[in-house]
Design a protein around this motif. Structure first.
Motif: not given
Length: 226
Positions: A96, A118-119
């Motif tokens: 990523d 983002r997670n």
């Protein structure tokens, strides 16, 4: 955050683990690709920091295997190979982000924090309640009924974990890993001591006990269990 660092250079690995722990994160270490893949598959990590050139299995192979198995944990690749083609190859393998060496820890930390955001899934509850026991994770306030309770930091973390899993059996191994951050049995009575102290604070003087020992299995916090 809970991080897994897969790095074979001992000096670099020790530095990263120490630095991330100093800023408040949990950092585990794997020193080769096979160990890293096994830990990544079996652990619940927010971000993986993976060196590209590793013994036994290279970093891109580790990432590719995780992606093939449906593991979507964000990955930041560290590498001395910093050309554009190298970065593209790393990102296409499932990475990523890609940070060439040498790097500053401040930049690495910032990139890891971006990946962790983002997670993020649905927001976790900020308040846990079991019966008349209430724990506020933001203010660190604990109260039972009208009585405010004073807990030590480890007692608070222990109660927080038990209440998060209210109604479920929590094993000693789960407590060692998630409250004490031990990935081995220290062969001490540290859990028994803290459970006893916690029980005396949240149950003593109240008609209905909430914290229960499940013989041969672990512990459970639940309202109304007899």
């Amino acid at each position: 955050m809970r991080l897994l660092i897969i790095e074979d250079d001992r000096e670099s690995a020790d530095y990263l683990v120490k630095a991330f722990r100093e800023v408040g994160h949990v950092a585990d270490l794997a020193s080769d690709g096979e160990e890293g893949l096994s830990m990544a598959e079996g652990g619940d990590y927010d971000v993986l920091v993976v060196d590209r050139m590793l013994p036994k299995r290279d970093g891109l192979s580790v990432i590719g295997s995780l992606r093939e198995k449906g593991n979507r944990t964000p990955v930041l690749i560290l590498s001395a190979l910093g050309q554009v083609d190298d970065r593209i190859k790393g990102l296409r393998a499932g990475g990523d982000d890609y940070l060439p060496k040498p790097y500053s820890f401040a930049e690495l930390q910032a990139r890891v924090e971006v990946l962790s955001r983002r997670n993020v899934g649905p927001a976790e509850e900020t308040t846990y309640r079991v019966g008349d026991l209430e724990l506020d994770r933001l203010s660190h306030r604990v109260a039972r009924g009208k009585d405010e309770l004073t807990l030590q930091p480890r007692e608070f973390r222990l109660l927080e974990y038990l209440m998060k899993h209210a109604g479920q059996v929590v094993t000693r191994t789960m407590l060692l890993e998630n409250v004490w951050d031990y990935h081995f049995d220290p062969q001490t009575n540290v859990i028994d001591v803290h459970i006893s102290r916690l029980r005396s604070k949240i149950d003593k003087g109240f008609e209905r006990p909430l914290l229960h020992t499940i013989r041969g299995a672990g512990y459970m916090i639940r309202d109304g269990l007899r």
